[in-house]
Design an enzyme around this catalytic site. Structure first.
Site, PDB file in Angstrom:
ATOM      1  N   ASP A  14       0.857  -1.187   0.000  1.00  0.00           N
ATOM      2  CA  ASP A  14       0.000   0.000   0.000  1.00  0.00           C
ATOM      3  C   ASP A  14       0.892   1.237   0.000  1.00  0.00           C
ATOM      4  OD1 ASP A  14      -2.179   1.640   0.126  1.00  0.00           O
ATOM      5  OD2 ASP A  14      -2.744   1.133   2.181  1.00  0.00           O
ATOM      6  N   ASP A 108      -2.893   2.559  -6.078  1.00  0.00           N
ATOM      7  CA  ASP A 108      -1.888   2.640  -5.025  1.00  0.00           C
ATOM      8  C   ASP A 108      -1.774   1.410  -4.127  1.00  0.00           C
ATOM      9  OD1 ASP A 108      -4.346   3.071  -3.867  1.00  0.00           O
ATOM     10  OD2 ASP A 108      -3.641   4.618  -2.496  1.00  0.00           O
ATOM     11  N   GLU A 109      -2.448   0.319  -4.464  1.00  0.00           N
ATOM     12  CA  GLU A 109      -2.301  -0.872  -3.631  1.00  0.00           C
ATOM     13  C   GLU A 109      -2.550  -2.136  -4.448  1.00  0.00           C
ATOM     14  OE1 GLU A 109      -5.259  -1.599  -0.561  1.00  0.00           O
ATOM     15  OE2 GLU A 109      -6.589  -0.104  -1.468  1.00  0.00           O
TER      16      GLU A 109
END
Length: 360
Positions: A14, A108-109
């Protein structure tokens, strides 16, 4: 009834305050300053906040007005989604140097299954450290990671030592770790369910574990069975590299609240055209159209209808959305409208999200 914990090695990576961190990286003058991406002190909603802003209580999905009230020195910047996607591709390229079992959740993850990996390294902890170090050296950003036997525990663990940290939950420690958590920290248990659990005297994982399967099913229906196994660390969900798109959506936040459906029609037409353009680009159509309405008090309402045929044409999208608009009277002025299409006719190998520009 017995189920065993699959001995997979899962990493959840993350990125730390991704949008805000990209802006601070690209604009060094913003480093160390409280920053909000999206929104404004007059209008809009915060998409992301830097850690400097989070210290004041600024969070994503918060109104710009409230954010500015909490942090008077807050700096607002316009989101640059093309730039975020560019950075995200570089990060995913690093992931694929280690495994092809990569399941992105957003820009983003992502989950990585490194049970068998391209480096031949049996330590998922060391792999996570190496991946985070490469992201920092090659991209310039920090990431946090959670490592465990399944996706559920790995995701919880990735939030444990943020920012720029990681945590490993070994197989023998999974149940003890979950027992000590507040149920609100369980991924997938939202605010409403948390409040219901609190009312039933379920505050921690240990409290949840003490309840029988019958008790949980009687109070939470099918989800009760899900919670029963989760708190025991049992989750068989595999890392799926090709996540199926279930819906495609476009939405628009307005400069000024709209009070008349007549004014909303024009906005809906624009949204329908943008949605249609993306649908046709990916050769997608669907049967279920949903109108999303967010009112000035931030309450949200959705209205849906399912057609007997597939659509992607902007005119049909608009006409059906307009019908939903007039389905019932608006309860307040409107700050956001959105159209989504689901019940799709095809499966594609990437998530499609239409993000219209923020307006200040």
């Amino acid at each position: 009834m017995t189920e065993s914990i699959p001995q997979r090695k899962i990493i959840h990576v993350d990125m730390d305050a991704f949008y805000a961190s990209v802006e601070q990286m690209d604009h060094p003058e913003l480093k160390g300053k409280p920053l909000a991406v999206g929104g404004s002190e007059v209008r809009g909603v915060v998409s992301a906040a830097s850690y400097e802003a989070r210290k004041f209580g600024v969070r994503s999905a918060m109104s710009g007005i409230q954010a500015k009230r909490l942090c008077p020195d807050l700096i607002f910047v316009r989101p640059r989604f093309d730039r975020y996607k560019e950075i995200s591709k570089k990060i995913r390229k690093i992931f694929h140097d280690y495994t092809d079992l990569v399941e992105p959740l957003s820009l983003d993850e992502a989950y990585l299954d490194v049970t068998e990996n391209k480096k031949g390294n049996p330590s998922a902890t060391l792999l996570a450290q190496e991946i985070r170090q490469r992201i920092f050296e090659e991209v310039g950003l920090t990431a946090s990671a959670g490592i465990s036997v399944n996706k559920f525990v790995a995701k919880i663990a990735s939030d444990y030592n943020k920012p720029n940290g990681q945590k490993t939950i070994n197989p023998e420690d999974v149940e003890t770790f979950l027992e000590g958590l507040d149920v609100k920290k369980f991924y997938g248990i939202g605010k409403v369910t948390t409040e219901k659990m609190y009312q039933l005297g379920i505050y921690t994982g240990l409290d949840l574990k003490s309840k029988s399967l019958e008790f949980l099913e009687s109070h939470f229906s099918k989800s009760g069975r899900h919670y029963y196994f989760l708190v025991r660390g049992i989750s068989n969900s595999q890392v799926k590299p090709n996540r199926t798109t279930k819906s495609v959506a476009a939405e628009h936040t307005f400069n000024t609240n709209l009070t008349s459906e007549i004014f909303m029609e024009e906005k809906l037409n624009r949204i329908a055209k943008e949605l249609s353009k993306r649908l046709q680009k990916h050769k997608i159509s669907g049967k279920t159209i949903t109108l999303k309405i967010k009112y000035s008090d931030f309450t949200q309402q959705t209205r849906s209808k399912t057609l007997p045929y597939f659509i992607s044409d902007s005119g049909l999208l608009f006409e059906n959305a307009k019908e939903l608009l007039y389905q019932e009277k608006m309860k307040d002025s409107v700050r956001l409208l959105g159209i989504s299409l689901s019940n799709l006719n095809t499966e594609i190998k990437k998530t499609v999200v239409v993000q219209l520009r923020f307006e200040f």
